[in-house]
Write a protein that holds these residues in place. Structure first.
Motif, PDB file in Angstrom:
ATOM      1  N   PRO A  23     -35.751 -18.254  -9.930  1.00 43.83           N
ATOM      2  CA  PRO A  23     -35.441 -18.072  -8.510  1.00 43.83           C
ATOM      3  C   PRO A  23     -34.620 -16.804  -8.303  1.00 43.83           C
ATOM      4  N   LEU A  24     -34.895 -16.093  -7.225  1.00 41.15           N
ATOM      5  CA  LEU A  24     -34.119 -14.910  -6.875  1.00 41.15           C
ATOM      6  C   LEU A  24     -33.081 -15.321  -5.839  1.00 41.15           C
ATOM      7  N   PRO A  52     -47.512 -19.745  -4.082  1.00 41.60           N
ATOM      8  CA  PRO A  52     -46.866 -19.409  -2.812  1.00 41.60           C
ATOM      9  C   PRO A  52     -45.491 -18.759  -3.025  1.00 41.60           C
ATOM     10  N   VAL A  53     -44.903 -18.316  -1.931  1.00 40.40           N
ATOM     11  CA  VAL A  53     -43.504 -17.891  -1.908  1.00 40.40           C
ATOM     12  C   VAL A  53     -42.711 -18.989  -1.217  1.00 40.40           C
ATOM     13  N   LEU A  54     -41.734 -19.549  -1.918  1.00 38.79           N
ATOM     14  CA  LEU A  54     -40.898 -20.608  -1.366  1.00 38.79           C
ATOM     15  C   LEU A  54     -39.537 -20.026  -1.006  1.00 38.79           C
ATOM     16  N   ILE A  95     -37.364 -17.673  -3.445  1.00 39.63           N
ATOM     17  CA  ILE A  95     -36.318 -16.812  -2.897  1.00 39.63           C
ATOM     18  C   ILE A  95     -35.259 -17.719  -2.283  1.00 39.63           C
ATOM     19  N   ILE A  96     -34.011 -17.577  -2.731  1.00 37.69           N
ATOM     20  CA  ILE A  96     -32.904 -18.383  -2.220  1.00 37.69           C
ATOM     21  C   ILE A  96     -31.895 -17.441  -1.578  1.00 37.69           C
ATOM     22  N   THR A  97     -31.525 -17.717  -0.328  1.00 32.67           N
ATOM     23  CA  THR A  97     -30.558 -16.855   0.345  1.00 32.67           C
ATOM     24  C   THR A  97     -29.235 -17.583   0.530  1.00 32.67           C
ATOM     25  N   CYS A 128     -30.652 -18.495 -12.004  1.00 33.79           N
ATOM     26  CA  CYS A 128     -31.168 -17.581 -10.979  1.00 33.79           C
ATOM     27  C   CYS A 128     -31.031 -16.133 -11.428  1.00 33.79           C
ATOM     28  N   PHE A 129     -31.861 -15.280 -10.852  1.00 37.57           N
ATOM     29  CA  PHE A 129     -31.645 -13.838 -10.941  1.00 37.57           C
ATOM     30  C   PHE A 129     -30.942 -13.449  -9.651  1.00 37.57           C
TER      31      PHE A 129
END
Length: 281
Positions: free
Chosen positions: A28-29, A110-112, A155-157, A172-173
């Motif tokens: 996960p980014l 997909p992009v999650l 992608i985690i924000t 995570c990265f």
């Protein structure tokens, strides 16, 4: 894959490198940065550039990790049982797949997007560790195991409102989106307003950065708020000369409500302008 700036979204070389590294590592980014710096938009543009489905999971303070897997509607099943419905014979009728389930079973990778993870309870990230690591989970009510067809790009924000657990961070990265400098911000503006007059843009950017650097400002205006402000300036056809005159006089600029979002900051700008005038500026 080599993600880079698109027609609608400007990314720094560091951010592009982070995206590509996370995809290569299949991790996960985790993206942090000021609100309004384009964290959510990154996932949207990445999905579009890959031609992939974007699955968006917006996190709230009440969100639990289980919501991302599935939800079992026991109340509806009880009601149907009381009404004698045949649906109750199949418990799967009362299982609602969550966003992770949707991402795991998508036909194409997909992009999650897990948006604003820091809004949830402190245990929320840890509760997702196994599923994000193993890309599988167990549905206890049906005895079914959901296994990812293809590992989604995650992608985690975070707006950095609370610290995230070390065990989660290790998986995570990480990348912090620094606030763009004047040149990058100019490129971003020109993507959205290609016909903008350069004199107006230069003056607006100068005022914008002066405002961000004011000591004591409670909320610094963001990139998205700059774009809103410019949109209003263009809509009202305010010439750069008016902005320059206001800049010299100090105080509130035209359409200041797009940039200043609380009364304390409005009062601060007015107070500093008043002090400057008294000192003969």
């Amino acid at each position: 894959m080599a993600f880079q700036s698109t027609e609608n979204y400007i990314v720094s070389a560091e951010l592009a490198l982070a995206v590509n590294a996370a995809v290569t590592l299949e991790k996960p980014l985790l993206i942090k940065g000021e609100p309004g710096t384009g964290k959510t938009r990154l996932a949207e543009e990445l999905a579009q550039s890959l031609g992939a489905e974007l699955i968006q999971w917006y996190i709230k303070s009440t969100t639990k990790a289980q919501h991302g897997l599935y939800e079992y509607d026991a109340v509806s099943r009880l009601r149907d049982s009381q009404l004698g419905s045949e649906r109750v014979q199949n418990i799967a009728n009362y299982i609602k797949p969550g966003k992770l389930w949707q991402a795991f079973t998508a036909a194409k990778r997909p992009v999650l997007l897990i948006d604003e993870i820091d809004k949830a309870d402190i245990e929320f990230p840890n509760d997702l560790l196994h599923e994000l690591d193993q890309m599988r989970f167990y549905v206890h009510e049906t005895g079914e195991q959901i296994i990812a067809v293809a590992r989604p790009i995650v992608i985690i924000t975070s707006n950095n409102e609370k610290a995230l657990p070390d065990a989660f961070l290790r998986r995570c990265f990480f990348h912090y989106i620094r606030f763009p400098d004047a040149e990058v911000l100019r490129q971003i503006v020109e993507v959205h307003f290609p016909q903008i007059r350069q004199q107006l843009l230069s003056t607006a950017l100068e005022i914008f950065f002066e405002l961000r650097e004011l000591p004591g400002l409670k909320k610094k205006p963001s990139t998205s708020e700059l774009l809103d402000w410019l949109k209003l300036l263009l809509a009202e056809q305010i010439p750069p000369e008016v902005l320059q005159q206001q800049q010299q006089q100090g105080g509130l600029m035209p359409m200041f409500g797009a940039l200043l979002k609380n009364e304390q900051d409005v009062q601060l700008v007015e107070k500093l302008a008043f002090i400057a005038k008294r000192q003969g500026r």
